[in-house]
Design a protein around this motif. Structure first.
Motif, PDB file in Angstrom:
ATOM      1  N   ILE A  59       0.864  -1.182   0.000  1.00  0.00           N
ATOM      2  CA  ILE A  59       0.000   0.000   0.000  1.00  0.00           C
ATOM      3  C   ILE A  59       0.895   1.224   0.000  1.00  0.00           C
ATOM      4  O   ILE A  59       2.103   1.136   0.226  1.00  0.00           O
ATOM      5  N   LEU A  63       1.980   4.029   2.041  1.00  0.00           N
ATOM      6  CA  LEU A  63       1.951   4.324   3.471  1.00  0.00           C
ATOM      7  C   LEU A  63       2.182   5.795   3.754  1.00  0.00           C
ATOM      8  O   LEU A  63       3.036   6.425   3.138  1.00  0.00           O
ATOM      9  N   GLU A  89      -0.131   5.660   9.114  1.00  0.00           N
ATOM     10  CA  GLU A  89      -0.264   4.234   8.791  1.00  0.00           C
ATOM     11  C   GLU A  89       0.987   3.460   9.210  1.00  0.00           C
ATOM     12  O   GLU A  89       0.912   2.356   9.742  1.00  0.00           O
ATOM     13  N   GLY A 129      -3.853  -0.683   5.772  1.00  0.00           N
ATOM     14  CA  GLY A 129      -4.246  -0.217   4.444  1.00  0.00           C
ATOM     15  C   GLY A 129      -5.711  -0.423   4.136  1.00  0.00           C
ATOM     16  O   GLY A 129      -6.323   0.346   3.388  1.00  0.00           O
ATOM     17  N   LYS A 151      -8.458   2.410   4.423  1.00  0.00           N
ATOM     18  CA  LYS A 151      -8.727   3.382   3.344  1.00  0.00           C
ATOM     19  C   LYS A 151      -9.865   2.850   2.487  1.00  0.00           C
ATOM     20  O   LYS A 151     -10.900   3.458   2.310  1.00  0.00           O
ATOM     21  N   VAL A 161      -5.139  -1.855  -0.851  1.00  0.00           N
ATOM     22  CA  VAL A 161      -4.125  -2.899  -0.708  1.00  0.00           C
ATOM     23  C   VAL A 161      -3.941  -3.572  -2.058  1.00  0.00           C
ATOM     24  O   VAL A 161      -4.909  -3.981  -2.693  1.00  0.00           O
TER      25      VAL A 161
END
Length: 335
Positions: free
Chosen positions: A249, A251, A255, A292, A295, A300
């Motif tokens: 993902i 980041l 996160e 992830g 979101k 992902v």
């Protein structure tokens, strides 16, 4: 020089080589998120991870005992040292293969698979299958699930707590916080992964007849295992760092902090409470996926995650197969 002593030294050297490859293979576990969010420069992150690994090794005695005494049983003698040597060679080989392809597989499960594979064909060797199931297989399944769920929940909590905050200030704050979470992750990695090498060294000393207690870890074993892991970590594993930090993902600092905090908590609990040798790779990767997912599921990159999952599943049997081949090659030498 005595034949048995030469064999013991050979196993210890192989264990330190494994420890070194473990360091550069698993450097990503502690620093990938901090590097990808620019919380730390690559070299500073590697130095932090190396120091953390060195410190953490001194708290991993429980994990070391599980590896050295709880997975396989071997009679004393040179032939059994050949089994341990072949098991470590299988783990090193698999580490190098997965490092080449940039796949964050588990060095821990490579080592366990290597030991089991070589022991299956050893005279007098016994695989403690109940302990394998309890200490390896179950944690292999459970720890990624826990990392995934906790990563999701912790990230949701952060999003709710700071929902009215200034994005710029929050980004800077979480970059600072990531220094602490990366350090915690590095210490947890040392507790787990240096301890596994310590367990192999103690197993070699016991099998060679140089130690009567499989639960005792000499002080020099702590220092050499910690140093080899720290040196390997500082050498870096950039292929895997790119996979963990950027390909799963995208980041941000928040996160990264959430993923590292969750993963280090899971590592500490298993090392200090359960004394279970879990995979740091599985734990941090699943935590990143969980973070992830807050979101949206499509955030992902599940195709990359699928490739990682394949590496996870194949690590134990692949390392076991390699160690079987290695055992038949080295058996005449250790016979």
């Amino acid at each position: 020089m005595d034949t048995t002593l030469i064999a013991v030294i050979a196993v210890i050297i192989a264990a330190m080589v494994f420890d070194y490859t473990n360091g550069f293979h698993d450097a990503a576990n502690a620093i990938a998120t901090s590097v990808s969010t620019r919380a730390l420069t690559p070299r500073r992150a590697l130095l932090l991870a190396a120091v953390g690994n060195f410190v953490g090794a001194h708290f991993g005695a429980g994990v070391a005992k599980t590896v050295g005494d709880g997975l396989v049983t071997l009679p004393t003698g040179v032939e059994s040292l050949g089994v341990v040597f072949a098991g470590v060679i299988g783990a090193i080989t698999w580490n190098l293969i997965t490092w080449y392809f940039g796949l964050p597989s588990s060095s821990s499960h490579a080592l366990f698979g290597g030991l089991v594979g070589a022991t299956l064909f050893a005279a007098g060797g016994v695989v403690q299958w109940m302990n394998i199931i309890e200490k390896v297989i179950i944690p292999m399944v459970v720890s990624p699930v826990v990392g995934l769920v906790l990563g999701y929940l912790v990230m949701l909590a952060i999003l709710w707590m700071f929902r009215k905050g200034n994005p710029g200030k929050l980004g800077r704050g979480f970059r600072w916080a990531q220094t602490a979470s990366a350090a915690a992750m590095a210490v947890g990695h040392g507790m787990q992964d240096a301890a596994k090498t310590m367990g192999i060294v103690v197993l070699a000393l016991y099998t060679g007849g140089y130690q009567s207690d499989k639960g005792h870890i000499p002080e020099w074993v702590f220092w050499t295992s910690a140093a080899a892991l720290a040196l390997g970590t500082y050498a870096g594993g950039w292929r895997i760092i790119r996979t963990l930090g950027r390909k799963i993902i995208d980041l941000g600092p928040a996160e990264g902090f959430a993923a590292e905090t969750v993963a280090s908590a899971v590592l500490y609990f298993n090392a200090l409470v359960l004394k279970a040798p879990i995979s740091t790779t599985h734990t941090i990767t699943s935590a990143i996926m969980g973070v992830g997912s807050t979101k949206r599921l499509s955030a992902v990159r599940w195709n990359v995650a699928g490739n990682i999952l394949i590496a996870w599943v194949t690590t134990f049997p692949a390392a076991a197969l390699i160690s079987c081949i290695a055992y038949f090659i080295v058996r005449p030498i250790f016979g």
